[in-house]
Design a protein around this motif. Sequence first.
Motif, PDB file in Angstrom:
ATOM      1  N   SER A  81      38.540  45.879  33.182  1.00 23.91           N
ATOM      2  CA  SER A  81      38.251  44.502  33.634  1.00 23.91           C
ATOM      3  C   SER A  81      36.869  44.664  34.071  1.00 23.91           C
ATOM      4  CB  SER A  81      39.050  43.843  34.455  1.00 23.91           C
ATOM      5  OG  SER A  81      38.932  44.245  35.722  1.00 23.91           O
ATOM      6  N   ARG A  82      36.777  45.977  35.029  1.00 26.26           N
ATOM      7  CA  ARG A  82      35.482  46.065  35.642  1.00 26.26           C
ATOM      8  C   ARG A  82      34.410  46.211  34.561  1.00 26.26           C
ATOM      9  NH1 ARG A  82      33.660  48.264  40.757  1.00 26.26           N
ATOM     10  NH2 ARG A  82      31.974  49.757  40.519  1.00 26.26           N
ATOM     11  N   ILE A 137      33.480  42.570  33.430  1.00 27.82           N
ATOM     12  CA  ILE A 137      32.739  41.926  34.368  1.00 27.82           C
ATOM     13  C   ILE A 137      31.433  42.515  34.469  1.00 27.82           C
ATOM     14  CG2 ILE A 137      32.491  41.439  36.759  1.00 27.82           C
ATOM     15  CD1 ILE A 137      35.684  41.297  36.538  1.00 27.82           C
ATOM     16  N   ASN A 138      31.204  43.839  34.556  1.00 28.71           N
ATOM     17  CA  ASN A 138      29.894  44.448  34.443  1.00 28.71           C
ATOM     18  C   ASN A 138      29.143  44.190  33.400  1.00 28.71           C
ATOM     19  OD1 ASN A 138      30.121  45.482  36.995  1.00 28.71           O
ATOM     20  ND2 ASN A 138      30.598  47.610  36.289  1.00 28.71           N
ATOM     21  N   ASP A 145      23.529  41.581  41.982  1.00 31.31           N
ATOM     22  CA  ASP A 145      24.553  40.729  42.959  1.00 31.31           C
ATOM     23  C   ASP A 145      24.583  39.311  42.589  1.00 31.31           C
ATOM     24  OD1 ASP A 145      25.004  42.994  44.251  1.00 31.31           O
ATOM     25  OD2 ASP A 145      24.273  42.450  46.232  1.00 31.31           O
ATOM     26  N   LEU A 201      26.867  38.543  39.654  1.00 33.06           N
ATOM     27  CA  LEU A 201      28.130  38.640  40.198  1.00 33.06           C
ATOM     28  C   LEU A 201      28.635  37.321  40.721  1.00 33.06           C
ATOM     29  CD1 LEU A 201      30.673  40.131  40.102  1.00 33.06           C
ATOM     30  CD2 LEU A 201      30.032  41.559  41.963  1.00 33.06           C
ATOM     31  N   GLN A 202      27.831  36.846  41.789  1.00 36.33           N
ATOM     32  CA  GLN A 202      27.991  35.718  42.424  1.00 36.33           C
ATOM     33  C   GLN A 202      28.100  34.613  41.638  1.00 36.33           C
ATOM     34  OE1 GLN A 202      24.859  36.323  45.454  1.00 36.33           O
ATOM     35  NE2 GLN A 202      26.206  36.683  47.101  1.00 36.33           N
ATOM     36  N   MET A 205      31.492  34.417  40.176  1.00 33.61           N
ATOM     37  CA  MET A 205      32.565  34.205  41.259  1.00 33.61           C
ATOM     38  C   MET A 205      32.452  32.572  41.151  1.00 33.61           C
ATOM     39  SD  MET A 205      31.679  37.267  43.798  1.00 33.61           S
ATOM     40  CE  MET A 205      33.043  36.815  44.871  1.00 33.61           C
ATOM     41  N   ALA A 242      34.086  31.114  38.362  1.00 30.45           N
ATOM     42  CA  ALA A 242      35.580  31.395  38.337  1.00 30.45           C
ATOM     43  C   ALA A 242      36.102  30.021  39.304  1.00 30.45           C
ATOM     44  CB  ALA A 242      35.845  32.734  38.542  1.00 30.45           C
ATOM     45  N   ARG A 243      35.589  30.380  40.493  1.00 29.33           N
ATOM     46  CA  ARG A 243      36.302  29.197  41.446  1.00 29.33           C
ATOM     47  C   ARG A 243      36.164  28.003  41.097  1.00 29.33           C
ATOM     48  NH1 ARG A 243      33.102  30.850  46.973  1.00 29.33           N
ATOM     49  NH2 ARG A 243      34.111  28.967  47.716  1.00 29.33           N
ATOM     50  N   SER A 289      39.250  29.566  37.263  1.00 24.16           N
ATOM     51  CA  SER A 289      39.694  31.013  36.287  1.00 24.16           C
ATOM     52  C   SER A 289      39.507  32.245  37.023  1.00 24.16           C
ATOM     53  CB  SER A 289      38.790  30.970  35.330  1.00 24.16           C
ATOM     54  OG  SER A 289      38.485  29.637  34.762  1.00 24.16           O
ATOM     55  N   THR A 290      39.961  33.202  36.367  1.00 20.80           N
ATOM     56  CA  THR A 290      39.683  34.617  37.048  1.00 20.80           C
ATOM     57  C   THR A 290      38.515  34.952  36.633  1.00 20.80           C
ATOM     58  OG1 THR A 290      40.639  35.842  35.256  1.00 20.80           O
ATOM     59  CG2 THR A 290      42.342  35.124  36.902  1.00 20.80           C
ATOM     60  N   LEU A 291      38.070  35.859  37.493  1.00 16.93           N
ATOM     61  CA  LEU A 291      36.564  36.380  37.210  1.00 16.93           C
ATOM     62  C   LEU A 291      36.478  37.052  35.842  1.00 16.93           C
ATOM     63  CD1 LEU A 291      33.951  36.831  38.871  1.00 16.93           C
ATOM     64  CD2 LEU A 291      34.630  39.025  39.900  1.00 16.93           C
ATOM     65  N   LYS A 292      37.676  37.669  35.475  1.00 19.86           N
ATOM     66  CA  LYS A 292      38.026  38.356  34.099  1.00 19.86           C
ATOM     67  C   LYS A 292      37.715  37.072  33.072  1.00 19.86           C
ATOM     68  CE  LYS A 292      41.484  40.717  32.197  1.00 19.86           C
ATOM     69  NZ  LYS A 292      42.706  41.554  32.333  1.00 19.86           N
TER      70      LYS A 292
END
Lengths: 247, 95
Positions: free
Chosen positions: A186-187, A190-191, A206, A209-210, A213, A216-217, A221-224
């Motif tokens: 998953s890392r 996501i990367n 960053d 990634l934000q 996130m 996802a919120r 959902s999940t970040l994945k």
Amino acid sequence: MIKKYPLDELSTALGRIMGLLLTEEKVDHAVQHLSRAVRDSIPGTVGAGVSILDPHARPVSSGFTGSVVERADALQYELVQGPCLTAWATQESILIHDVATEARWPNWSAAVVDFPIRSVISTPLIADGQAIGAMKIYAATPGAFEDATAALMELFASPAATLLSHIQTAETPERISAGLQSALFSRDLINRACGILMERHTIAEDAALQQLMRQARATCSTLKEVSAIVLAGVASHPRRGSSDGLR
Amino acid sequence: MGFDSSEPEQRRRLQAALTAAQVSTGDLWLYYFGIGGSVGEYEVEAYLQGLLSLPELQRDLLAMAANELFNDHAGPRAPYADELGSEDPPRSEEP
């Protein structure tokens, strides 16, 4: 037979870093010492053994005070029956007053009839509610042990199981491997999604990634999951130009 | 070096959520690592103890890791930095 897991080396390395694993040598030492301690502590005992079993009841690590104990133990796994296997499976101590008249494990009793073994206690090693093996003591005369002896064995078994559960060599890499494998997967996912967003929007890592996130919120959902959608969008448009609406 | 004003609150509620769901720091860290977290387990442990300040992104990733980990749990959620009013005064330590 040693089963190899993917990421075996990595998970073993991680296990060592996390302090969960000792070398196989040390495990064998530990069970060897434990079997001697048990034999010397319990009156009337002529031999003792400690076995750690995998979930399929195959021994992964064993210690014995002598070859008779070792042979009697090995017969249990060959015949797939015996007091230790029952103690392990039922998570309860087994007391045999006389092997010669014992009817619960006929094949095993018949196989060891010529051994200097008449009385047996087998106690499960239980850690975190899971039986990880069994300890056993043998005496050459019938009726050598009683319920109080079994209680004494259980006093030994409890801390021993807790300690041994941390130095099992066969199980721990498997346990770690599953968690580590999914974390690395998953890392990585996501990367890669971050990389796509960085290029697409000319933003820093960053910020990418934000953005994921927030996505996802907002979508619960999940970040994945949101990362997988970003990746899927790219995969389904392998040749898309810079003019598509996704930019 | 001080904490962001919302950091103690965010940390405290993450800690509460972890306790309620009985998730260990090790499990939290592995999941957090799996979603891109860049801080080591040792530092995460220190953060949870209130001994170390973490950047907002890492704090939010920890919160997200916790929330995804106990998705099917009814217990408290771990809040994100932007959900916490920054007006509350920085608290020192809870008893």
